[in-house]
Design an enzyme around this catalytic site. Structure first.
Site, short mmCIF file in Angstrom:
data_model
loop_
_atom_site.label_atom_id
_atom_site.label_comp_id
_atom_site.label_asym_id
_atom_site.label_seq_id
_atom_site.Cartn_x
_atom_site.Cartn_y
_atom_site.Cartn_z
CB CYS A 1 -23.75 4.05 -14.27
SG CYS A 1 -22.40 5.25 -14.32
CD GLU B 1 -3.04 -0.72 -0.09
OE1 GLU B 1 -3.05 0.42 -0.57
OE2 GLU B 1 -3.74 -1.65 -0.53
CE1 TYR C 1 -6.94 2.95 -0.13
CE2 TYR C 1 -4.58 2.97 0.26
CZ TYR C 1 -5.69 2.43 -0.36
OH TYR C 1 -5.56 1.36 -1.18
CB CYS D 1 -19.25 3.62 -20.49
SG CYS D 1 -18.62 4.81 -19.28
CB CYS E 1 -15.19 2.82 -13.39
SG CYS E 1 -16.20 4.30 -13.36
CB CYS F 1 -19.65 -0.70 -17.93
SG CYS F 1 -19.90 -0.69 -16.13
CG ASP G 1 -8.20 3.94 -4.22
OD1 ASP G 1 -9.42 3.90 -4.51
OD2 ASP G 1 -7.34 3.24 -4.81
#
Ligand code: SF4
Length: 319
Positions: free
Chosen positions: A234, A63, A146, A225, A218, A228, A164
């Site tokens: 959405c 991370e 985070y 899209c 995304c 998707c 995030d």
């Protein structure tokens, strides 16, 4: 799908054997975490820090390395780092300069110092075991809102709102029809927390799923899209993909202090790689021709603790 998406491997998350999550009906904006999680089980990338046996230290290291750095650049340094320092106490036993040296060209090298400081704190306060509570994680040097929640969710499989910029973007687009590109806030964490499954393991998988969905489908610049897996619900797509209200920043590099700092540090790091303990100040002149900027950057590296002055020379801390 994008080429990234085509390259993903089957994810080792075991199949969910519990009762099926209800898929919400198509009645307006919805996040649809059950569908995102199903997509993730099929298409999530197999990454070393996601292996069930990776452990909390591996998750914490990954991370920190992944902050502002893409996965492809992190894989090799992460592997070397974990081979050399498989536990926090192994890292804490070495000087901070060893961490800076091993950080190499990953960028934002203060992260190496923070990781070293976190390893020392884990060793001293927690007997070398990465803590498993939010407060204890937040008390570690360099661990923020985070990262603490990412360790809780991905290492300890706890229900924690890991938000995030990828996750925030998915939330904003799907639920609010917005694409402002702003960083995550406490309000985003509260929104996601209310939507996560109640059961810890399911919530942890859902957290990884939405992050991966934001990273691969995304995306910020080219959301896929047209392919998707869950276009229904959405709001951003339904309202014609309105343009971002905040222009995305492209970080300049050439000629910046970041570039000069990187060059100066690379000279000292390369000397350390060759077993040379220190570099005389005149040798740094080759890094950057403009003396005022060079001196400013050298002073900032010294102030950050990434370099240490040693008479007419500089060296990595502890070297
Ligand atoms: S339809 Fe487009 S904007 Fe909406 S979730 Fe899918 S990829 Fe993202």
């Amino acid at each position: 799908m994008t080429s990234d998406f085509a390259a993903v491997a089957a994810h080792p998350v075991p199949p969910d054997t519990g009762p099926p999550n209800p898929v919400p009906p198509d009645t307006g904006p919805q996040l649809n975490l059950p569908a995102i999680t199903r997509w993730f089980r099929r298409h999530g990338r197999e990454l070393p820090w996601r292996h069930p046996d990776a452990g909390a230290w591996a998750v914490l290291v990954s991370e920190v390395m992944l902050q502002q750095t893409p996965v492809a650049r992190v894989l090799e340094p992460y592997s070397s780092w974990m081979q050399r320092w498989p536990t926090p106490d192994a890292l804490a036993a070495e000087p901070a300069g060893a961490a800076v040296q091993a950080w190499g060209r990953l960028g934002y090298p203060r992260r190496a110092l923070r990781l070293h400081a976190a390893a020392a704190a884990i060793t001293e306060r927690h007997a070398g075991v990465v803590p498993a509570t939010l407060d204890e994680l937040l008390a570690l040097p360099g661990v923020g809102e985070y990262t603490a929640r990412a360790v809780l969710a991905f290492a300890y499989r706890r229900r924690a709102a890991v938000v995030d910029t990828n996750v925030r973007r998915v939330l904003q687009r799907r639920l609010h029809g917005n694409d402002d590109g702003r960083p995550a806030t406490a309000a985003d964490r509260a929104e996601l927390l209310a939507l996560l499954p109640a059961q810890h393991e399911r919530a942890a998988t859902a957290s990884a799923a939405i992050m991966e969905f934001g990273a691969l489908v995304c995306t910020a610049r080219q959301p896929d899209c047209g392919h998707c897996p869950l276009p229904a619900g959405c709001l951003w797509l339904a309202t014609g993909r309105p343009t971002a209200t905040t222009p995305r920043r492209t970080q300049a590099w050439a000629g910046t202090d970041r570039q000069v700092r990187g060059r100066l540090l690379a000279i000292v790091r390369d000397a350390a790689d060759r077993g040379v303990g220190q570099v005389l100040l005149p040798e740094l002149e080759s890094a950057w021709g403009e003396p005022v900027q060079r001196e400013r950057c050298l002073q900032s590296l010294l102030a950050d603790g990434l370099l240490v002055r040693s008479g007419p020379a500089v060296r990595l801390p502890g070297h």
